[in-house]
Design an enzyme around this catalytic site. Structure first.
Site, PDB file in Angstrom:
ATOM      1  N   TYR A  66       0.811  -1.220   0.000  1.00 23.39           N
ATOM      2  CA  TYR A  66       0.000   0.000   0.000  1.00 23.39           C
ATOM      3  C   TYR A  66       0.849   1.276   0.000  1.00 23.39           C
ATOM      4  O   TYR A  66       2.062   1.223   0.114  1.00 23.39           O
ATOM      5  CB  TYR A  66      -1.039  -0.020   1.108  1.00 23.39           C
ATOM      6  CG  TYR A  66      -0.601  -0.008   2.549  1.00 23.39           C
ATOM      7  CD1 TYR A  66      -1.552  -0.046   3.545  1.00 23.39           C
ATOM      8  CD2 TYR A  66       0.735   0.056   2.935  1.00 23.39           C
ATOM      9  CE1 TYR A  66      -1.200  -0.027   4.886  1.00 23.39           C
ATOM     10  CE2 TYR A  66       1.096   0.072   4.260  1.00 23.39           C
ATOM     11  CZ  TYR A  66       0.127   0.040   5.226  1.00 23.39           C
ATOM     12  OH  TYR A  66       0.488   0.066   6.549  1.00 23.39           O
ATOM     13  N   GLU A  67       0.140   2.403  -0.194  1.00 27.89           N
ATOM     14  CA  GLU A  67       0.772   3.714  -0.409  1.00 27.89           C
ATOM     15  C   GLU A  67       1.669   3.694  -1.650  1.00 27.89           C
ATOM     16  O   GLU A  67       2.707   4.344  -1.694  1.00 27.89           O
ATOM     17  CB  GLU A  67       1.568   4.178   0.819  1.00 27.89           C
ATOM     18  CG  GLU A  67       0.809   4.149   2.119  1.00 27.89           C
ATOM     19  CD  GLU A  67      -0.548   4.824   2.047  1.00 27.89           C
ATOM     20  OE1 GLU A  67      -0.761   5.664   1.150  1.00 27.89           O
ATOM     21  OE2 GLU A  67      -1.418   4.502   2.868  1.00 27.89           O
ATOM     22  N   GLY A  68       1.242   2.962  -2.653  1.00 29.88           N
ATOM     23  CA  GLY A  68       2.027   2.809  -3.880  1.00 29.88           C
ATOM     24  C   GLY A  68       2.898   1.582  -3.749  1.00 29.88           C
ATOM     25  O   GLY A  68       3.798   1.537  -2.905  1.00 29.88           O
TER      26      GLY A  68
END
Length: 596
Positions: free
Chosen positions: A442-444
């Site tokens: 997550y978060e890229g």
């Protein structure tokens, strides 16, 4: 029984001996009077909260998880979470590094980074709740209207209200240009927002009186793609005339995800059915505003994996000292026992030292990066601010991807030390592995971070940011080139710096002919860059340890041994990575999709 002891000695070493943060911070007007003693006292108190309050809730919170009530669409967090959060806000921890104008304490970012490492070692799932709130604070502070700042920031800083970011939708993950949520303007200046968001960490819970959602959506006249995204502030409860939570807004949790890990954090499906919101920043510029929160989150996720690496290492060491299995290959080390402690076996030491090196390297790295954040925002010299901003931009994707990759390796190795007992829930090790795995996604995803580094942060500006970091490495090499005791560190560091420079130029030329070449090389390239950062920091730490090993303090002996292990066993990975990065796109692209 799992345990966690805040690594205060190593934190002090990094802050005061490696980075000399007191002197660096005193150059900044807001911190002209700061001193090492104050820093250490604050860090020590936070360590007590982490080890005594949060850590005991980690295993129980994972086993219990969050509870969703379909009838009320309410989420209840695990037992003890809400009470721990009240202690957290009563102690003033949410406001630590926030702007005094809005009720913050105004302490340095460096201290916030150290705090986040310990919080995540103690309980990553719990820490995600206040962690996301800080990202919402940073975004509003940078892009909110004066009225939005005056109203929302004091409440977020005090911890009375909490925040989230609502980006992802069922049909799109990282590709936010595909999002469909709509925002209809109203006569009073507000907007009616409708859409569905998924994977929203802390989207609904019982820990705070209100939740401030930052939501990406499209205006009716929005152009397609990322250029048509706007950002909106959507509170769970609409504030009444007195500023207190009033009527329930039309944003609700449709379900919470059943996940592999981080069970104590509510990962929510959020539905917006004409919810009232207010625009943040300019129309169609929402992604730029949200990047403030996303960058905060990327650094925060790196610290999540650093925290897990440290606590997994500590527990693996404790187990390896007590567990007896077989005899040492070189002869009995504990002849009074039926077998030797497994810490005598070379491969157990390899696993322990891998986790230790990744923890110590990550700690030095994140502290260095957080210091750049202080310099960027507070230094009186514009040139210093610009260089710090460039370094922060360059290193942020490396923090996110390299530390989370390393955290996955380290927690897995720590579990392996336990053998079959690591696979059993009661020892706590399998939770660290499960929790660590999400941090790479997550978060890229880490692939996105790698593309960001190579394509945007390096090739797009002709390597200017990389050269600024490289100049620091070269200066250290030149300063120590004649020191025979540093030869074992300086020569490999110089060699890797040269190889990365050549690799960057080569990939830049290939990408001009075929952009897929950058995509094929990006992931191994980021790991090479991450190793260059770690090699530079470990060489600096080794120099200090060499100078002070005569003091008799065993800390420096251990630091030097860890640096030597890193150079001997982990840094050589770069040879393979460079060959992978040079192998080109053809071996990945030539096979037709239908043949997979």
């Amino acid at each position: 029984m799992a345990q966690y002891t805040p690594p205060l000695r190593d934190l002090q070493f990094v802050m005061h001996e490696l980075l000399n943060v007191e002197a660096e911070l005193r150059k900044l007007p807001p911190h002209a009077d700061i001193d090492a003693e104050t820093i250490d006292q604050v860090v020590e108190e936070m360590g007590k909260f982490c080890s005594r309050v949060l850590f005991p809730l980690n295993h129980s919170g994972d086993r219990e998880g969050c509870h969703y009530d379909p009838a009320t669409q309410a989420v209840t967090t695990p037992k003890g979470y809400k009470e721990a959060y009240q202690q957290y806000i009563e102690a003033g921890w949410p406001s630590l590094a926030c702007d005094p104008e809005f009720g913050g304490q105004g302490l340095p970012h460096v201290m916030s980074s150290v705090m986040l490492e310990m919080l995540n070692s103690a309980n990553q799932a719990w820490t995600m709740y206040p962690g996301l709130s800080h990202g919402a604070y940073a975004c509003l502070r940078a892009h909110g209207t004066p009225e939005q700042k005056a109203f929302y920031l004091p409440r977020l800083i005090a911890g009375e209200w909490m925040g989230t970011m609502c980006l992802t939708e069922p049909h799109c993950g990282t590709d936010l240009g595909l999002l469909r949520s709509k925002a209809e303007p109203q006569a009073d200046g507000s907007y009616r927002i409708s859409g569905a968001k998924i994977f929203i960490s802390a989207g609904e819970h019982d820990m705070a009186a209100n939740i401030v959602h930052l939501v990406l959506a499209r205006l009716p006249d929005a152009p397609a793609g990322t250029r048509g995204i706007s950002l909106f502030l959507v509170p769970k409860f609409l504030p009444d005339a007195n500023g207190n939570p009033g009527a329930r807004n039309a944003i609700s949790c449709g379900a919470i995800e059943e996940k592999m890990g981080i069970h104590g954090n509510a990962t929510c499906q959020m539905n917006l059915d004409g919810a009232t919101g207010w625009i943040i920043g300019e129309p169609h510029k929402g992604l730029n505003a949200m990047f403030v929160m996303m960058n905060e989150a990327r650094l925060g996720v790196g610290l999540q994996s650093l925290g897990l690496t440290e606590v997994a290492y500590q527990n693996a060491v404790a187990y390896a000292r007590e567990r007896i299995q077989m005899r040492s290959l070189s002869g009995a080390k504990a002849p009074e026992q039926a077998a030797d402690p497994i810490i005598v076996h070379p491969d157990v030491r390899r696993m322990l030292l891998t986790a230790r090196a990744y923890a110590e390297g990550g700690r030095a790295f994140t502290t260095f990066v957080s210091l750049q954040a202080d310099l960027e925002t507070k230094h009186p010299d514009a040139a210093v601010r610009e260089e710090a901003a460039d370094l922060l931009a360059l290193l942020t994707p490396i923090v996110k991807a390299f530390l989370t990759d390393n955290g996955w390796v380290a927690t897995s190795e720590a579990l392996q030390v336990f053998g079959g007992h690591g696979y059993i829930a009661e020892n706590g090790m399998e939770q660290y592995v499960r929790d660590a795995r999400i941090n790479m996604i997550y978060e890229g995803t880490n692939t996105i971070q790698s593309l960001d580094l190579l394509a945007r942060k390096i090739l797009m500006d002709g390597g200017a940011k990389l050269q600024k970091f490289g100049a620091r490495v070269q200066a250290f090499i030149a300063e120590n080139a004649g020191d025979e005791s540093m030869k074992e560190f300086i020569e490999p560091l110089a060699e890797l710096g040269d190889k990365l420079t050549k690799l960057t130029m080569e990939l830049g030329m290939k990408a001009m002919q075929n952009p897929d070449e950058a995509g094929a090389a990006a992931v191994p390239y980021l790991r090479v860059a991450g190793h260059l950062v770690y090699a530079w920091l470990f060489a600096r730490m080794a120099k200090i340890a060499l100078e002070k090993q005569g003091s008799g303090d065993a800390f420096y002996k251990a630091k030097l041994a860890t640096a030597r292990f890193y150079y001997a066993r982990l840094l050589p990975e770069t040879a393979m990575l460079i060959r992978q990065a040079r192998s080109g796109a053809a071996c990945l692209i030539d096979l037709e999709a239908e043949l997979f």
